[in-house]
Scaffold this motif. Structure first.
Motif, PDB file in Angstrom:
ATOM      1  N   TYR A  20       0.840  -1.192   0.000  1.00 42.18           N
ATOM      2  CA  TYR A  20       0.000   0.000   0.000  1.00 42.18           C
ATOM      3  C   TYR A  20       0.878   1.246   0.000  1.00 42.18           C
ATOM      4  CZ  TYR A  20      -3.793  -3.124   1.328  1.00 42.18           C
ATOM      5  OH  TYR A  20      -4.729  -4.141   1.344  1.00 42.18           O
ATOM      6  N   GLN A  21       0.409   2.277  -0.718  1.00 40.47           N
ATOM      7  CA  GLN A  21       1.050   3.587  -0.672  1.00 40.47           C
ATOM      8  C   GLN A  21       0.239   4.457   0.282  1.00 40.47           C
ATOM      9  OE1 GLN A  21       1.321   5.665  -4.411  1.00 40.47           O
ATOM     10  NE2 GLN A  21       2.956   6.970  -3.649  1.00 40.47           N
ATOM     11  N   HIS A  26       3.054   6.854   6.697  1.00 37.38           N
ATOM     12  CA  HIS A  26       2.760   6.249   8.006  1.00 37.38           C
ATOM     13  C   HIS A  26       4.069   6.044   8.764  1.00 37.38           C
ATOM     14  CE1 HIS A  26       0.893   3.985  11.126  1.00 37.38           C
ATOM     15  NE2 HIS A  26       1.306   2.805  10.722  1.00 37.38           N
ATOM     16  N   GLU A  27       4.213   6.749   9.870  1.00 33.57           N
ATOM     17  CA  GLU A  27       5.430   6.681  10.683  1.00 33.57           C
ATOM     18  C   GLU A  27       6.672   6.925   9.826  1.00 33.57           C
ATOM     19  OE1 GLU A  27       5.653   3.329  13.386  1.00 33.57           O
ATOM     20  OE2 GLU A  27       3.492   3.388  13.706  1.00 33.57           O
ATOM     21  N   GLY A  28       6.539   7.842   8.846  1.00 34.19           N
ATOM     22  CA  GLY A  28       7.656   8.196   7.977  1.00 34.19           C
ATOM     23  C   GLY A  28       7.849   7.287   6.784  1.00 34.19           C
ATOM     24  N   PRO A  50       7.218  -1.502   7.173  1.00 32.99           N
ATOM     25  CA  PRO A  50       7.713  -0.516   6.214  1.00 32.99           C
ATOM     26  C   PRO A  50       8.319  -1.232   5.011  1.00 32.99           C
ATOM     27  CG  PRO A  50       9.187  -0.656   8.110  1.00 32.99           C
ATOM     28  CD  PRO A  50       8.001  -1.527   8.409  1.00 32.99           C
ATOM     29  N   ALA A  51       8.092  -0.657   3.819  1.00 36.33           N
ATOM     30  CA  ALA A  51       8.554  -1.300   2.588  1.00 36.33           C
ATOM     31  C   ALA A  51       9.008  -0.241   1.585  1.00 36.33           C
ATOM     32  CB  ALA A  51       7.422  -2.136   1.986  1.00 36.33           C
ATOM     33  N   ASP A  52       9.622  -0.725   0.502  1.00 40.12           N
ATOM     34  CA  ASP A  52       9.952   0.179  -0.594  1.00 40.12           C
ATOM     35  C   ASP A  52       8.870   0.067  -1.672  1.00 40.12           C
ATOM     36  OD1 ASP A  52      10.501  -2.093  -2.171  1.00 40.12           O
ATOM     37  OD2 ASP A  52      12.669  -1.876  -1.984  1.00 40.12           O
TER      38      ASP A  52
END
Length: 85
Positions: A20-21, A26-28, A50-52
Motif C-alpha cells: 500500500y502507498q 505512516h510513521e515516515g 515498512p517497505a519500498d
C-alpha cells in the motif's frame, strides 16, 4: 488518510500480503506491506511493515495498526488511521 493498494498477493509471504502507498506517510514510510497470516501456536495476525515501492520489507519491526486475532488488511490500516481507497 488514505492507503492505496499498489500490489496484491505479494510472493514469498505466508498468507495474504499486499503493498500500500500511504498518504500521508505512516510513521515516515510512504509504502507499507500488510501481511495477514495464520501463525502456528499464536493464531491469526495482521502486521504492517515498512517497505519500498517494489514491496521489499525494509524492517520487520511492526508499525502501528498491526494486531493479533484477525486477518484483515482493512482493519490493520484502520487501526493506523487509514482507509483503503
Amino acid at each position: 488518510m488514505k492507503a492505496l493498494l499498489v500490489k496484491d498477493n505479494l510472493p514469498d509471504f505466508n498468507g495474504h500480503a499486499a503493498l500500500y502507498q500511504m498518504t500521508p506517510a505512516h510513521e515516515g514510510h510512504e509504502f507499507v506491506v500488510a501481511s495477514a497470516a495464520n501463525v502456528p501456536f499464536s493464531g491469526p495476525e495482521t502486521y504492517l511493515f515498512p517497505a519500498d515501492a517494489d514491496g521489499e520489507i525494509k524492517s520487520f519491526a511492526e508499525l502501528d495498526g498491526s494486531y493479533r486475532g484477525g486477518l484483515s488488511h482493512a482493519e490493520a490500516l484502520s487501526n493506523a488511521g487509514y482507509t483503503i481507497g
